[in-house]
Design a protein around this motif. Structure first.
Motif, PDB file in Angstrom:
ATOM      1  N   ASP A 154       0.856  -1.192   0.000  1.00  0.00           N
ATOM      2  CA  ASP A 154       0.000   0.000   0.000  1.00  0.00           C
ATOM      3  C   ASP A 154       0.894   1.245   0.000  1.00  0.00           C
ATOM      4  O   ASP A 154       1.100   1.881   1.022  1.00  0.00           O
TER       5      ASP A 154
ATOM      6  N   SER B 266      -9.545  -3.760   0.076  1.00  0.00           N
ATOM      7  CA  SER B 266      -9.382  -3.582   1.515  1.00  0.00           C
ATOM      8  C   SER B 266      -8.471  -4.680   2.059  1.00  0.00           C
ATOM      9  O   SER B 266      -8.236  -5.702   1.399  1.00  0.00           O
ATOM     10  N   TYR B 267      -8.013  -4.480   3.289  1.00  0.00           N
ATOM     11  CA  TYR B 267      -7.192  -5.493   3.932  1.00  0.00           C
ATOM     12  C   TYR B 267      -7.976  -6.807   4.062  1.00  0.00           C
ATOM     13  O   TYR B 267      -7.451  -7.885   3.785  1.00  0.00           O
TER      14      TYR B 267
ATOM     15  N   SER C 216      -5.781   0.767   1.458  1.00  0.00           N
ATOM     16  CA  SER C 216      -6.354  -0.075   0.403  1.00  0.00           C
ATOM     17  C   SER C 216      -5.328  -0.179  -0.716  1.00  0.00           C
ATOM     18  O   SER C 216      -4.396   0.612  -0.796  1.00  0.00           O
TER      19      SER C 216
ATOM     20  N   ARG D 139     -11.043  -0.405  -4.860  1.00  0.00           N
ATOM     21  CA  ARG D 139     -10.091  -0.457  -3.744  1.00  0.00           C
ATOM     22  C   ARG D 139     -10.098  -1.863  -3.167  1.00  0.00           C
ATOM     23  O   ARG D 139     -11.158  -2.446  -2.994  1.00  0.00           O
TER      24      ARG D 139
ATOM     25  N   ASP E 202     -10.836  -7.602  -5.696  1.00  0.00           N
ATOM     26  CA  ASP E 202     -11.890  -6.600  -5.466  1.00  0.00           C
ATOM     27  C   ASP E 202     -13.171  -7.046  -6.164  1.00  0.00           C
ATOM     28  O   ASP E 202     -13.615  -6.429  -7.120  1.00  0.00           O
TER      29      ASP E 202
END
Length: 137
Positions: free
Chosen positions: A62, A106-107, A68, A104, A98
């Motif tokens: 990141d 996300s973790y 994200s 984005r 995604d």
């Protein structure tokens, strides 16, 4: 065994599947290993080899520190891992990371995508919820 982050390496995972037959209905549903499945597996191996946890990997990849991963960061990660992929394959991999198309990763989505095993997912789910009977000892 499990790494400190609770992660099984691909080699360990593959050794556990030695002799495991694909589900008999796999062809009926058209399930097959796609290029993107292979790319995701190689991406995961790159993460496993370079980082000691998904958290460490995510934070390192990141680059703009916005919590994200965007398409450019995933593309950079592939190049960092020495993986050359067409833009179509990078897009397909990004869609796996995604699936909601938010733009984005996300973790949580990153961890979910990397802990799955796309080519065996349906079979493993069946095994998880319908374990084989234990042999009498």
């Amino acid at each position: 065994g499990l790494h400190s982050g609770g992660v099984l390496s691909y080699a360990e995972f593959a050794s556990l599947l030695d002799g495991v037959e694909p589900p008999p209905d796999a062809q009926e549903h058209g399930e097959r290993v796609q290029d993107v499945d292979v790319l995701l597996q190689v991406f995961k191996e790159g993460v496993d080899q370079r980082y000691n946890s998904f958290t460490h990997a995510f934070r390192s990849l990141d680059k703009d520190h916005d919590a994200s991963l965007n398409l450019a960061e995933v593309d950079s990660a592939l190049r960092l891992f020495g993986i050359s992929a067409s833009s179509a394959h990078v897009d397909a991999l990004y869609h796996r990371l995604d699936p909601k198309g938010s733009g984005r990763v996300s973790y949580a989505a990153f961890c979910k995508a990397l802990s799955g095993a796309p080519q065996f997912e349906a079979h493993l789910k069946r095994q998880m919820f319908h374990p084989p009977p234990r042999a009498a000892q």
